[in-house]
Design a protein around this motif. Structure first.
Motif, short mmCIF file in Angstrom:
data_model
loop_
_atom_site.label_atom_id
_atom_site.label_comp_id
_atom_site.label_asym_id
_atom_site.label_seq_id
_atom_site.Cartn_x
_atom_site.Cartn_y
_atom_site.Cartn_z
N LEU A 233 31.74 34.72 37.88
CA LEU A 233 31.04 35.67 38.76
C LEU A 233 30.97 35.15 40.19
CD1 LEU A 233 28.05 36.93 36.58
CD2 LEU A 233 29.93 38.30 37.49
N ASP A 234 30.68 33.87 40.36
CA ASP A 234 30.61 33.30 41.70
C ASP A 234 31.95 33.41 42.41
OD1 ASP A 234 27.96 32.67 41.45
OD2 ASP A 234 28.30 30.57 40.90
N LEU A 235 33.04 33.15 41.69
CA LEU A 235 34.37 33.29 42.29
C LEU A 235 34.64 34.73 42.68
CD1 LEU A 235 36.86 31.04 40.28
CD2 LEU A 235 36.04 30.72 42.61
N SER A 236 34.25 35.65 41.81
CA SER A 236 34.43 37.08 42.12
C SER A 236 33.71 37.45 43.40
CB SER A 236 33.93 37.93 40.95
OG SER A 236 33.94 39.31 41.29
N ARG A 237 32.48 36.97 43.56
CA ARG A 237 31.70 37.29 44.76
C ARG A 237 32.32 36.67 46.01
NH1 ARG A 237 26.49 35.93 41.09
NH2 ARG A 237 26.23 38.00 40.17
N CYS A 238 32.95 35.51 45.85
CA CYS A 238 33.64 34.89 46.98
C CYS A 238 34.87 35.68 47.40
CB CYS A 238 34.05 33.46 46.63
SG CYS A 238 32.68 32.29 46.52
N HIS A 239 35.35 36.56 46.50
CA HIS A 239 36.52 37.39 46.80
C HIS A 239 36.11 38.86 46.89
CE1 HIS A 239 38.52 33.71 45.35
NE2 HIS A 239 39.52 34.08 46.10
N ASP A 240 34.96 39.10 47.56
CA ASP A 240 34.47 40.46 47.80
C ASP A 240 34.30 41.26 46.52
OD1 ASP A 240 34.43 40.08 50.61
OD2 ASP A 240 36.58 40.46 50.69
N ASN A 241 33.79 40.60 45.48
CA ASN A 241 33.52 41.23 44.19
C ASN A 241 34.76 41.80 43.52
OD1 ASN A 241 30.62 40.81 44.22
ND2 ASN A 241 30.54 42.38 45.82
N SER A 242 35.90 41.22 43.83
CA SER A 242 37.15 41.65 43.20
C SER A 242 37.14 41.28 41.72
CB SER A 242 38.33 40.99 43.89
OG SER A 242 39.54 41.27 43.20
N ARG A 243 37.90 42.03 40.92
CA ARG A 243 38.04 41.71 39.51
C ARG A 243 39.33 40.95 39.22
NH1 ARG A 243 35.21 46.17 35.64
NH2 ARG A 243 33.52 46.77 37.04
N ILE A 244 40.15 40.76 40.24
CA ILE A 244 41.38 39.98 40.12
C ILE A 244 41.46 39.03 41.31
CG2 ILE A 244 43.91 40.04 39.97
CD1 ILE A 244 43.70 42.87 38.88
N PHE A 245 41.51 37.73 41.04
CA PHE A 245 41.49 36.75 42.12
C PHE A 245 42.00 35.41 41.59
CE2 PHE A 245 37.44 37.43 40.05
CZ PHE A 245 37.14 36.18 39.53
N PRO A 246 42.43 34.51 42.46
CA PRO A 246 42.90 33.19 42.01
C PRO A 246 41.74 32.25 41.75
CG PRO A 246 43.10 33.36 44.37
CD PRO A 246 42.64 34.71 43.90
N CYS A 247 42.02 31.20 40.99
CA CYS A 247 41.04 30.14 40.77
C CYS A 247 41.48 28.92 41.58
CB CYS A 247 40.96 29.79 39.29
SG CYS A 247 39.79 28.46 38.93
N PRO A 248 40.64 28.38 42.44
CA PRO A 248 41.04 27.26 43.29
C PRO A 248 41.07 25.91 42.58
CG PRO A 248 38.75 27.75 43.69
CD PRO A 248 39.24 28.78 42.70
#
Length: 215
Positions: free
Chosen positions: A147-162
């Motif tokens: 969830l925190d990663l999603s919020r860092c990407h404007d609440n996107s449901r598809i995003f990379p993991c750093p």
């Protein structure tokens, strides 16, 4: 995992007072030997602390334009920890006692104000990390991380993991096998479709949020 960057760029104005070091990817920075306050001009560093049972816990990633190791230098307290360069990194090392020099402090108010602000931000990150890790079960911790990663990407449901899966497991304080089991269960429940460094895909956001709150 929180990442901070661009908090202390004004320290580049005084790099003539520091010593330049270059570390290759995955190098361990020998902070006990090369004592001082570090500034990253390029690259990034992951900070791990060692738990009493010998486990490495990833707590923070420091990006370019930031200081680190300042709290150790000021307090002279040295908890067990490891600094890894996560890419080829250029670091400038200021003398360990620079913040005990009243002449330096008086002559560089911008740098001191910048340092105090960034230390406050890092303290809040660490307090939040400790509070979050103390609540809920392992699955809840993994869900909160997603969830925190999603919020860092404007609440996107598809995003990379750093981070790698090993780094994620270290951050949460579990074995990688436990993380893999939790991810498998989340996929079976239809919460996520994928969890790789290249891409995380959330399928059921409401259920993810519900699981993140479980105890």
């Amino acid at each position: 995992m929180a990442t901070v960057k661009e908090l202390n760029r004004c320290w580049e104005d005084i790099l003539d007072m520091a010593t330049r070091h270059v570390f290759e990817k995955d190098a361990i920075i020998p902070h006990k030997k090369l004592r001082g306050i570090y500034y990253i001009s390029s690259g990034s560093v992951s900070i791990f602390y060692i738990t009493p049972d010998g486990q490495e816990r990833l707590t923070l990633r420091i990006g370019p334009g930031c200081l680190f190791n300042e709290a150790r230098s000021i307090s002279q307290y040295n908890p067990e920890g490891i600094f890894y360069s996560t890419s080829k990194t250029v670091i400038w090392r200021f003398p360990e006692n620079i913040l005990q020099d009243e002449t330096f402090i008086a002559a560089h108010p911008r740098q001191i104000a910048s340092l105090l602000r960034s230390m406050g931000i890092k303290m809040l990150i660490h307090y939040t990390f400790l509070a979050d890790m103390g609540a809920g079960n392992h699955e809840a911790h993994v869900c909160r991380f997603i969830l925190d990663l999603s919020r860092c990407h404007d609440n996107s449901r598809i995003f990379p993991c750093p981070m790698t899966q090993c780094e994620v497991a270290s951050l949460i304080g579990i074995h990688r096998a436990t993380l893999l089991r939790i991810l498998h269960n989340l996929k079976k429940k239809g919460v996520i479709a994928r969890f790789t460094q290249r891409e995380i895909v959330i399928l059921d956001l409401p259920l993810l949020e519900e699981l993140a709150l479980q105890s």
